[in-house]
Design an enzyme around this catalytic site. Structure first.
Site, mmCIF file in Angstrom:
data_model
loop_
_atom_site.group_PDB
_atom_site.id
_atom_site.type_symbol
_atom_site.label_atom_id
_atom_site.label_comp_id
_atom_site.label_asym_id
_atom_site.label_seq_id
_atom_site.Cartn_x
_atom_site.Cartn_y
_atom_site.Cartn_z
ATOM 1 N N ASP A 277 1.021 -1.006 -0.037
ATOM 2 C CA ASP A 277 0.021 -0.144 -0.066
ATOM 3 C C ASP A 277 1.003 1.249 -0.095
ATOM 4 O O ASP A 277 1.395 1.689 0.888
ATOM 5 C CB ASP A 277 -0.724 0.127 1.198
ATOM 6 C CG ASP A 277 -1.960 1.192 1.458
ATOM 7 O OD1 ASP A 277 -1.746 1.622 0.184
ATOM 8 O OD2 ASP A 277 -2.494 1.658 2.343
ATOM 9 N N LYS A 284 1.570 7.993 0.392
ATOM 10 C CA LYS A 284 2.127 7.900 1.841
ATOM 11 C C LYS A 284 3.595 8.604 1.891
ATOM 12 O O LYS A 284 4.308 8.471 0.935
ATOM 13 C CB LYS A 284 2.113 6.561 2.406
ATOM 14 C CG LYS A 284 0.830 5.804 2.422
ATOM 15 C CD LYS A 284 1.002 4.635 3.077
ATOM 16 C CE LYS A 284 -0.199 3.717 3.356
ATOM 17 N NZ LYS A 284 -0.909 4.606 4.548
ATOM 18 N N GLU A 356 -7.952 2.418 0.777
ATOM 19 C CA GLU A 356 -8.121 1.681 -0.401
ATOM 20 C C GLU A 356 -8.695 0.288 0.245
ATOM 21 O O GLU A 356 -9.692 -0.389 -0.571
ATOM 22 C CB GLU A 356 -6.946 1.276 -1.010
ATOM 23 C CG GLU A 356 -6.076 0.390 -0.570
ATOM 24 C CD GLU A 356 -5.235 0.843 0.787
ATOM 25 O OE1 GLU A 356 -5.385 1.938 1.197
ATOM 26 O OE2 GLU A 356 -4.870 0.049 1.521
ATOM 27 N N ARG A 358 -11.241 -0.519 2.681
ATOM 28 C CA ARG A 358 -12.394 -0.289 2.566
ATOM 29 C C ARG A 358 -13.159 -0.508 1.337
ATOM 30 O O ARG A 358 -14.274 -0.949 1.099
ATOM 31 C CB ARG A 358 -13.032 1.020 3.416
ATOM 32 C CG ARG A 358 -12.954 2.188 2.526
ATOM 33 C CD ARG A 358 -12.946 3.395 3.668
ATOM 34 N NE ARG A 358 -11.772 3.401 4.583
ATOM 35 C CZ ARG A 358 -11.422 4.379 5.420
ATOM 36 N NH1 ARG A 358 -12.115 5.178 5.746
ATOM 37 N NH2 ARG A 358 -10.446 4.219 6.058
HETATM 38 N N1 BES Z 1 -2.952 0.243 5.269
HETATM 39 C C1 BES Z 1 -3.390 1.757 5.784
HETATM 40 C C2 BES Z 1 -3.651 1.653 7.312
HETATM 41 C C3 BES Z 1 -2.431 1.272 8.391
HETATM 42 C C4 BES Z 1 -1.780 2.320 8.596
HETATM 43 C C5 BES Z 1 -2.019 0.045 8.606
HETATM 44 C C6 BES Z 1 -0.452 2.031 9.500
HETATM 45 C C7 BES Z 1 -0.778 -0.278 9.520
HETATM 46 C C8 BES Z 1 -0.306 0.736 9.810
HETATM 47 C C9 BES Z 1 -4.649 1.935 5.222
HETATM 48 O O1 BES Z 1 -4.890 1.648 3.956
HETATM 49 C C10 BES Z 1 -4.564 3.540 5.407
HETATM 50 O O2 BES Z 1 -3.776 4.306 4.548
HETATM 51 N N2 BES Z 1 -5.477 4.191 6.116
HETATM 52 C C11 BES Z 1 -5.448 5.559 6.353
HETATM 53 C C12 BES Z 1 -6.938 5.992 5.908
HETATM 54 C C13 BES Z 1 -7.249 7.448 5.743
HETATM 55 C C14 BES Z 1 -6.608 7.691 4.382
HETATM 56 C C15 BES Z 1 -8.782 7.741 5.932
HETATM 57 C C16 BES Z 1 -4.980 6.035 7.488
HETATM 58 O O3 BES Z 1 -5.038 5.245 8.736
HETATM 59 O O4 BES Z 1 -4.411 6.991 7.504
HETATM 60 ZN ZN ZN Z 2 -4.114 -0.058 3.229
HETATM 61 MN MN MN Z 3 -3.995 2.907 2.454
#
Ligand code: BES
Ligand code: ZN
Ligand code: MN
Length: 503
Positions: A277, A284, A356, A358
């Site tokens: 991801d 990110k 992504e 969800r």
């Molecule tokens: N895969 C990430 C969540 C994650 C963050 C898992 C840290 C493990 C460690 C997920 O896809 C994500 O990016 N979530 C975002 C959501 C936001 C954009 C609404 C998040 O948590 O910042």
């Molecule tokens: Zn993710």
């Molecule tokens: Mn993500």
């Protein structure tokens, strides 16, 4: 590692190290520990008197034997206070002992007594299972890509039981513990593998090989099939990647049950399998991005649990789905502002391509409606925010059904893989309202966790459903997890197996 049970007297057992135990505060030694103490002329009692060993949980002490002993060393492991002792304490004691044995370079074969089957009050079978789980999980080693081998720890262990009548129970417990440990090991391997080597098609190839080995039915849907089915939200996430999306479907049926003979409503497990991801166009930050190789931890838990469920031949129908994509930025990638309509006919507006998980779950939860499930449980590394709320001590549990929630909480307690219930207030829905689509995939920062669960709930189709946000559980950078080395934990496998047994 080989683990077997034998009838015998531990003081006379030939091994590189003997393992015995002690409850905190005990001064009069009984059972096997007492027998070893007597044979060592009171050396253990002496350690207790000097307070160099107190029996506190998580501690060990090492003694060297003299004349007449087949084994040169004795490892003492603390069981903690007797009134606090339970199965999970037994697992942890086994794990602490195993980690101590790994540090001893000269120990290849050890002999141990069961922890907690005497004064601890555990059934022999349960204690043996806990011992096998704790030992095998602690000695896990991730796949290695280097020229020099790392020490793996002891290669064989024997459980020595004085009472021969208990051997069959102990053997059954060891077999169950081994089946669990294999599923957890598989899940840890999937999570550990680097993202250039484990991508959707490779994950599918491994799942197929595992399914053939343990007797699961395995079907893998490719992008063409998913497009025909209208899974456009899932496919949108995959657009930026050169690696094709795969939907892995594993099915377990009890012995003798076929599609023709039974319409048993299945328990359906769904795992988020984002093999990497990057965040996509909503990219990110670079720091720690490598950890997003673990963003398929939900899928890994489901595939690992299905392996164990098949090995244990559990008597209920279970279907496991691993929803696998890679989330990359690219000229072909989906964008913030896109609106996509998926298999359910419901539309979603993309606010962040980094939300992504969800999105792929939305289509998977639409897909599983055809099974007429008894319940659907999804596991996903969904939000960083769940770790802010709960740390790495528990996963967040969101459910729309009380019985399912209770069953999950009971499974969490039995497995030691903790869950903590989170609210699903209707008002959270206001935050994912979109001006043009039915819902949008990201909300205000203040309710990141709840809004994500509400988004997924929107795509469920009437069946009992629970969502486990395991983002802070699948990878442990601190080496603070008693049952695993640092890195991939395999969280969720043992929890799902317990759920399958009881629900
Ligand atoms: N895969 C990430 C969540 C994650 C963050 C898992 C840290 C493990 C460690 C997920 O896809 C994500 O990016 N979530 C975002 C959501 C936001 C954009 C609404 C998040 O948590 O910042
Ligand atoms: Zn993710
Ligand atoms: Mn993500």
């Amino acid at each position: 590692m080989e683990l077997q049970a034998i009838q015998g007297d531990i003081t006379k057992t030939d091994a590189d190290c003997l393992v015995v135990n002690l409850f905190a505060g005990v001064t009069t030694l009984g059972g096997a520990t007492g027998a070893v103490d007597a044979a060592l002329d009171g050396a253990i009692s002496f350690l207790i008197r000097t307070q160099d060993f107190t029996g506190e949980a998580g501690t060990t002490a090492l003694l060297y034997t003299k004349n007449g002993f087949a084994a040169p060393r004795v490892l003492l492991v603390g069981l903690g206070k007797q009134e606090k002792f339970d199965l999970h304490a037994a697992r942890k004691a086994a794990s602490v002992a195993a980690k101590a044995l790994r540090r001893l370079k000269g120990v290849n074969r050890f002999a141990t007594i069961l922890h907690g089957a005497g004064a601890g009050g555990l059934e022999a079978q349960a204690a043996a299972q806990a011992l096998a789980e704790g030992t095998l999980l602690a000695l896990y080693q991730s796949p290695q890509y280097r020229r020099e081998e790392k020490r793996r720890g002891p290669s064989a262990g024997v459980i020595v039981e004085f009472d021969g009548e208990r051997l069959p129970q102990i053997e059954a417990g060891v077999a169950a513990g081994q089946a669990l440990a294999l599923g957890v090991k598989a899940a840890r391997d999937y999570v550990s593998e680097p993202p250039n080597l484990l991508f959707p098609a490779e994950f599918a190839r491994r799942a197929e090989a595992m399914a053939a080995e343990v007797g699961l039915q395995c079907t893998v849907l490719g992008e063409k099939k998913m497009r025909e089915l209208g899974m456009n939200i899932l496919l949108a996430v995959s657009k930026g990647s050169k690696r094709a999306a795969k939907l892995i479907i594993l099915e377990h049926r009890p012995a003798g049950q076929t599609q023709e003979t039974s319409e048993e409503a299945p328990l359906v497990l769904v795992g988020k399998g984002v093999t990497f991801d990057t965040g996509g166009i909503s990219i990110k930050p670079a720091e720690n991005m490598w950890r997003m190789k673990s963003d398929m931890g939900g899928a890994a838990a489901v595939v690992g649990a299905m392996e164990t469920i098949a090995r244990l031949k559990l008597p209920r129908r279970v279907i496991g789905l691993a929803v696998c994509v890679e989330n990359m930025p690219d000229g072909k990638a989906f964008r913030p502002g896109d609106i996509w309509t998926g298999i359910t006919g419901k539309s979603a507006e993309i606010i962040s391509t980094d939300a992504e998980g969800r999105l792929i779950l939305a289509d998977a939860l639409g897909y599983v409606a055809q099974y007429n499930p008894k319940a659907v449980v999804d596991l996903a590394t969904l939000t960083g925010a769940i770790g802010v709320a709960l740390g790495s001590q528990a996963a967040g549990l969101f459910a729309n059904d009380d019985a399912l929630q209770e069953a999950l909480l009971a499974a969490a307690k039995a497995s030691g893989e903790r869950l903590w219930p989170m609210p699903m207030y209707d008002e959270y829905k206001d935050e994912i309202k979109s001006d043009m689509a039915e819902v949008k995939n990201s909300a205000a920062r203040t309710s990141g966790v709840a809004a994500s669960a509400k988004f997924i709930e929107h795509f469920t189709e009437g069946y009992p459903w629970a969502h486990l946000d395991i983002a802070s559980m699948v990878w442990d950078q601190s080496d603070g997890n008693p049952l695993s080395p640092k890195g991939a934990t395999g969280y969720g496998v043992r929890l799902l197996v317990e759920l399958t047994k009881a629900y």
